[in-house]
Scaffold this active site. Structure first.
Site, short mmCIF file in Angstrom:
data_model
loop_
_atom_site.label_atom_id
_atom_site.label_comp_id
_atom_site.label_asym_id
_atom_site.label_seq_id
_atom_site.Cartn_x
_atom_site.Cartn_y
_atom_site.Cartn_z
N GLU A 100 38.60 41.54 43.56
CA GLU A 100 38.69 42.79 42.78
C GLU A 100 37.69 42.78 41.63
O GLU A 100 37.14 43.81 41.26
CB GLU A 100 40.14 43.01 42.30
CG GLU A 100 41.04 43.41 43.46
CD GLU A 100 42.49 43.00 43.30
OE1 GLU A 100 42.91 42.65 42.18
OE2 GLU A 100 43.21 43.02 44.32
N GLU A 170 40.24 33.90 50.32
CA GLU A 170 40.90 35.20 50.35
C GLU A 170 40.03 36.20 51.12
O GLU A 170 39.12 36.81 50.54
CB GLU A 170 41.12 35.72 48.93
CG GLU A 170 42.01 34.85 48.09
CD GLU A 170 42.80 35.66 47.08
OE1 GLU A 170 44.02 35.54 47.08
OE2 GLU A 170 42.19 36.43 46.32
N SER A 216 47.96 38.92 51.35
CA SER A 216 49.22 39.42 51.92
C SER A 216 50.14 38.30 52.41
O SER A 216 50.82 38.47 53.42
CB SER A 216 48.93 40.44 53.03
OG SER A 216 48.20 41.54 52.50
#
Ligand code: PEP
Length: 256
Positions: A100, A170, A216
């Site tokens: 992000e 990730e 997740s």
């Protein structure tokens, strides 16, 4: 066998969530849930909750991390926080290069490298995030992307410092999307990261580095992911905001 050389680390990434009263409530709920964990338990919280988290977790097995750090020691960097500012209030970990931050805040491998070195120099343990975009996976260049990130993000980092670092694999397409990498995909890339580290450093150094999977991870899929030989823990977003869910992940890491 090598897995036993490393401590599993489950780290929550709260992102931009939780006011101070909400943070206090969640930490109080986490304390009993985390008390018997044999893995390292870390909560990475927004800057405004760091002091609260450090105070409330004193004397427990929960460690506190930040979600970013600047690479300069001080100066005209409005809105930024230095590594010394984090260590002086008792912060031990810091997430660096989360997708992000790369996507929305212009983080590059060069700045990830600078932040990682600054964190290590100040005695913080960096959790350095790497991962491919969906488009990159579809083009079958996942390994090139990951190798490049590892080389650049750890450029100039000594073997001793690398061993103090955590790497979070990730896949960007799995973060906050509900899409999880299969345990085979997670293992494949985590093993590839370790092989890349072995080439850049040596096998013993590579064997000592904790490599997490993130994307997740939840109570349903954690056990299988965490049982993989090169998956040494998890970086957890959504499921770290509910004490009961986080507890299931801690148990899975403890047992895995
Ligand atoms: C993350 O933010 O690092 C993450 C893995 O998020 P989530 O678990 O929600 O996909």
């Amino acid at each position: 066998m090598n897995k036993q050389l490393r401590k599993a680390i489950i780290a929550g990434n709260w992102k931009m969530n939780k006011t101070r009263p909400e943070a206090k409530a969640l930490i109080e709920d986490l304390k009993p849930v985390a008390a018997n964990a044999t893995c390292e338990v870390v909560i990475c919280v927004p800057f405004t909750n760091l002091e609260t988290a450090v105070a409330l977790t004193e004397g427990t097995n929960i460690k506190v991390g930040a979600e970013n750090v600047h690479f300069e020691k001080s100066g005209a960097f409005t809105g930024e926080i230095s590594a010394d500012m984090l260590t002086e209030i008792g912060v031990e970990y810091v997430i660096i290069g989360h997708s992000e931050r790369r996507q929305y805040f212009g983080e590059t491998d060069e700045t990830v490298n600078k932040r990682t070195k600054a964190a290590l120099a100040a005695g913080l343990k960096p959790i350095v995030c790497v991962g491919e975009l969906l488009w990159e996976r579809e083009c079958d260049i996942t390994e090139e992307v990951i190798a490049r990130q590892i080389k650049l993000d750890f450029f100039g980092v000594s073997a001793e410092d690398l061993k103090k670092s955590v790497i979070a694999y990730e896949p960007v397409w799995a973060i906050g999307t509900g899409k999880t990498a299969t345990s085979e995909q997670a293992q494949e890339v985590c093993a590839f990261i370790r092989a890349t580290l072995a080439k850049l450093y040596d096998q013993d150094t590579a064997n000592a580095v904790t490599i997490q999977y993130g994307g997740s991870m939840n109570p349903k899929n954690a056990e299988e992911l965490l049982a993989q030989p090169d998956v040494d823990g998890g970086l957890i977003g959504g499921a770290s905001l509910k004490a009961a869910d986080f507890g299931v992940l801690l148990d899975a890491a403890t047992n895995g």
